[in-house]
Design an enzyme around this catalytic site. Structure first.
Site, mmCIF file in Angstrom:
data_model
loop_
_atom_site.group_PDB
_atom_site.id
_atom_site.type_symbol
_atom_site.label_atom_id
_atom_site.label_comp_id
_atom_site.label_asym_id
_atom_site.label_seq_id
_atom_site.Cartn_x
_atom_site.Cartn_y
_atom_site.Cartn_z
ATOM 1 N N HIS A 120 -65.368 39.350 15.286
ATOM 2 C CA HIS A 120 -65.033 38.302 14.321
ATOM 3 C C HIS A 120 -65.411 38.762 12.921
ATOM 4 O O HIS A 120 -66.361 39.500 12.720
ATOM 5 C CB HIS A 120 -65.690 36.965 14.663
ATOM 6 C CG HIS A 120 -67.178 37.018 14.826
ATOM 7 N ND1 HIS A 120 -67.795 37.567 15.940
ATOM 8 C CD2 HIS A 120 -68.176 36.594 14.018
ATOM 9 C CE1 HIS A 120 -69.106 37.473 15.809
ATOM 10 N NE2 HIS A 120 -69.368 36.888 14.645
ATOM 11 N N LEU A 121 -64.637 38.311 11.954
ATOM 12 C CA LEU A 121 -64.818 38.648 10.549
ATOM 13 C C LEU A 121 -65.309 37.414 9.800
ATOM 14 O O LEU A 121 -64.623 36.391 9.758
ATOM 15 C CB LEU A 121 -63.490 39.124 9.941
ATOM 16 C CG LEU A 121 -63.459 39.388 8.437
ATOM 17 C CD1 LEU A 121 -64.369 40.552 8.069
ATOM 18 C CD2 LEU A 121 -62.025 39.660 7.980
#
Length: 160
Positions: A120-121
């Protein structure tokens, strides 16, 4: 070496330790975007608010595929994540007028990943002077806006 203690993160750690599933896969499966605070769904990834934000509007761009690192991710998914990051930055800037942004990934527990198994960013907006003593001294995070309000604003900006 100096240490920066983050005691407010304990609630997040305690909740994550109780739940043996993946919070991102569970959010997708729930199929209730308002409840899980998914503000945008793309073809290969989605945008979800961080339930324990560092700043107002702290969100994450997450692939649907449960992969742990960049090497395992499909290049088209990574490209979509960056395209969505552009959209998100534009929306956040329009709504909140941030002075800057932090985008980042923590890959693996040793790198600080709270959800190490699902890539995830993080996208965090920042303002000049947005840090204060309350976080460290008072073990209190000061957020000027409830998550439900942030969700409504971003959901409208990204989908409407």
């Amino acid at each position: 070496m100096d240490y920066l203690w983050t005691p407010w993160r304990y609630q997040y750690i305690a909740e994550t330790a109780k739940d043996k599933g993946c919070i991102f896969c569970d959010a997708i499966a729930a199929n209730d975007d308002a409840k899980t605070q998914i503000v945008l769904r793309g073809a290969a990834s989605f945008v979800i608010l961080n339930r324990f934000p560092y700043t107002t509007g702290h969100l994450m761009i997450v692939p649907y595929a449960h992969v742990a690192d960049l090497a395992a991710a499909d290049p088209r998914t990574l490209a979509e994540m960056m395209h969505i990051a552009q959209r998100v930055q534009t929306a956040l800037q329009k709504i909140y007028h941030a002075d800057g942004f932090n985008l980042g990934m923590n890959l693996g527990k040793a790198a600080g990943a709270g959800v190490a198994g699902h890539l995830h960013l993080h996208v965090l907006q920042r303002w000049a002077g947005d840090t204060n003593f309350m976080t460290v001294v008072g073990e209190t995070r000061i957020e000027p806006e409830e998550l439900a309000t942030t969700y409504e604003k971003l959901q409208k900006a990204l989908n409407g």
